[in-house]
Design an enzyme around this catalytic site. Structure first.
Site, mmCIF file in Angstrom:
data_model
loop_
_atom_site.group_PDB
_atom_site.id
_atom_site.type_symbol
_atom_site.label_atom_id
_atom_site.label_comp_id
_atom_site.label_asym_id
_atom_site.label_seq_id
_atom_site.Cartn_x
_atom_site.Cartn_y
_atom_site.Cartn_z
ATOM 1 N N GLY A 35 -11.060 10.282 70.497
ATOM 2 C CA GLY A 35 -10.047 11.216 70.661
ATOM 3 C C GLY A 35 -8.646 10.294 71.044
ATOM 4 C CG LEU A 37 -7.282 11.177 67.025
ATOM 5 C CD1 LEU A 37 -7.847 12.355 65.712
ATOM 6 C CD2 LEU A 37 -8.601 10.434 66.999
ATOM 7 C CD GLU A 39 -0.326 6.930 61.484
ATOM 8 O OE1 GLU A 39 -0.767 6.409 60.395
ATOM 9 O OE2 GLU A 39 0.327 8.131 61.651
ATOM 10 C CG HIS A 41 -8.005 6.542 66.289
ATOM 11 N ND1 HIS A 41 -7.317 7.033 67.209
ATOM 12 C CD2 HIS A 41 -9.498 6.399 66.823
ATOM 13 C CE1 HIS A 41 -7.634 6.392 68.240
ATOM 14 N NE2 HIS A 41 -8.966 6.243 68.254
ATOM 15 C CG ASP A 154 -12.649 -1.469 69.330
ATOM 16 O OD1 ASP A 154 -12.397 -1.754 70.608
ATOM 17 O OD2 ASP A 154 -12.062 -0.642 68.803
ATOM 18 C CG MET A 188 -0.979 1.199 66.459
ATOM 19 S SD MET A 188 -0.692 2.805 65.586
ATOM 20 C CE MET A 188 0.687 2.273 64.882
ATOM 21 C CB SER A 189 -5.188 0.553 71.999
ATOM 22 O OG SER A 189 -5.987 0.927 72.977
HETATM 23 P P1 AMP Z 1 -12.046 4.515 69.956
HETATM 24 O O1 AMP Z 1 -11.633 6.098 69.794
HETATM 25 O O2 AMP Z 1 -11.132 3.619 70.698
HETATM 26 O O3 AMP Z 1 -13.439 4.416 70.219
HETATM 27 O O4 AMP Z 1 -11.749 3.976 68.415
HETATM 28 C C1 AMP Z 1 -12.656 4.768 67.561
HETATM 29 C C2 AMP Z 1 -12.453 4.029 66.173
HETATM 30 O O5 AMP Z 1 -11.160 3.626 65.915
HETATM 31 C C3 AMP Z 1 -13.155 2.697 66.529
HETATM 32 O O6 AMP Z 1 -13.952 2.231 65.135
HETATM 33 C C4 AMP Z 1 -12.058 1.650 66.709
HETATM 34 O O7 AMP Z 1 -12.358 0.393 66.372
HETATM 35 C C5 AMP Z 1 -10.982 2.240 65.638
HETATM 36 N N1 AMP Z 1 -9.574 1.769 65.940
HETATM 37 C C6 AMP Z 1 -9.029 1.852 67.126
HETATM 38 N N2 AMP Z 1 -7.725 1.513 67.307
HETATM 39 C C7 AMP Z 1 -7.917 0.817 65.943
HETATM 40 C C8 AMP Z 1 -6.776 0.247 65.260
HETATM 41 N N3 AMP Z 1 -5.553 -0.071 65.975
HETATM 42 N N4 AMP Z 1 -6.797 -0.253 63.919
HETATM 43 C C9 AMP Z 1 -7.828 0.468 63.294
HETATM 44 N N5 AMP Z 1 -8.798 0.908 63.848
HETATM 45 C C10 AMP Z 1 -8.958 1.131 65.152
#
Ligand code: AMP
Length: 284
Positions: A35, A37, A39, A41, A154, A188-189
């Site tokens: 969650g 979220l 760009e 995601h 990741d 993005m994070s």
């Molecule tokens: P998370 O919500 O951080 O567990 O991320 C969920 C999914 O989104 C994971 O597969 C991450 O690798 C992917 N994700 C997170 N940030 C990015 C990004 N900047 N670009 C591409 N995928 C991402």
């Protein structure tokens, strides 16, 4: 004829998810997320939509992948906004279980990938990957997707999940989606929201370091240790940054390299203030 409206289903129990799953049109693309979220995601959701008849996304902040220091409770959450974004992207189903639904009191089984999880993120965050592989295996069993989408952001997580799927003969395809970046290069994070304005500025050093390696490599530098030193010096010039690790490794085994050969995975973990950020590129 005209606009299609999406009536996204929000599902909170495993039983309901299984029932709805049986009626979905194949193939089914799955995007697991925690969650908050952005760009990045949404790029996974877009890709899943382009390649599948049905898209399921999950929103679940997974307690078992966090360390004991309270990061789980602090993790940013905004469910209303997440649901609006997912609906806009044409997601058919959102699976949003509670912690008790996924981990009832008697829960006591774990999925563990071996050597690959001992280094990099695994070394810095003991138990992290055991939590990740366990929840991802559970989600795969519940959603039974044809394909699941993960971000290159990741990188080690992807390698570990691919290994789990291969070793345990899980019947789905893992699709990699390239890292989505801010205009200044910062990956993005959800964690970027923790950064103060000064820290946000300092955080650009991660991508600068990755760009520098790419440049030096293209100019002929193949000595991995020298490249690690260059990255380290650049990051150390930023007073708000503290390096956790700088790695130049084989992208499949994650073994550290002496001589850089293509492809190589360059990955970084850097603390900016108290926020730990990771980023990587694959040298081709
Ligand atoms: P998370 O919500 O951080 O567990 O991320 C969920 C999914 O989104 C994971 O597969 C991450 O690798 C992917 N994700 C997170 N940030 C990015 C990004 N900047 N670009 C591409 N995928 C991402």
């Amino acid at each position: 004829m005209g606009l299609k409206t999406f009536l996204m289903k929000v599902i909170e129990t495993i039983d309901d998810m299984r029932q709805v799953r049986r009626k979905l049109t194949e193939p089914v693309g799955f995007v697991p997320t925690m969650g908050y979220l952005h760009e990045g995601h949404l790029a996974l959701v877009k890709r899943a939509r382009a390649e599948n008849q049905s898209v399921v996304a999950s929103l679940f902040v997974n307690p078992t992948q966090f360390g004991p220091r309270g990061d789980f409770k602090q993790y940013p959450r905004d469910t209303e906004r997440d649901l609006a974004l997912l609906e806009k992207e044409g997601t058919a189903i959102v699976f949003m279980p509670s912690v008790a639904e996924m981990y009832p009191e008697q829960f006591d089984s774990w999925v563990e990938v071996g050597k690959l999880t001992e280094r990099l993120e695994g070394a810095s965050r003991p138990g992290h990957f055991r939590g990740v592989t366990t929840v991802v295996a559970k989600l795969f069993n519940i959603v039974e997707p044809t394909r699941a989408y993960f971000g290159q952001k990741d990188a080690q997580q992807l390698v570990v999940i691919k290994k789990m799927v291969a070793d345990l003969n899980m019947n789905l395809e893992i699709v990699t989606v390239l890292t989505v970046r801010e205009p200044d290069g910062l990956a993005m994070s959800s964690r970027n929201t923790y950064l103060s304005p000064d820290e946000r500025q300092a955080a650009t050093v991660l991508y600068q370091a990755l760009t520098l390696v790419q440049q030096l490599y293209s100019q002929g530098e193949k000595d991995a240790q020298r490249l690690r030193q260059e990255i380290t010096s650049l990051i150390q010039e930023e007073p708000l940054a503290n390096i956790d690790y700088v790695s130049i490794a084989d992208p499949v085994t994650l073994d550290e390299l002496d001589r850089v050969k293509s492809p190589a995975l360059i990955s970084l973990a850097v603390r900016i203030g108290s926020t730990r950020l990771i980023d990587n590129i694959v040298l081709q």
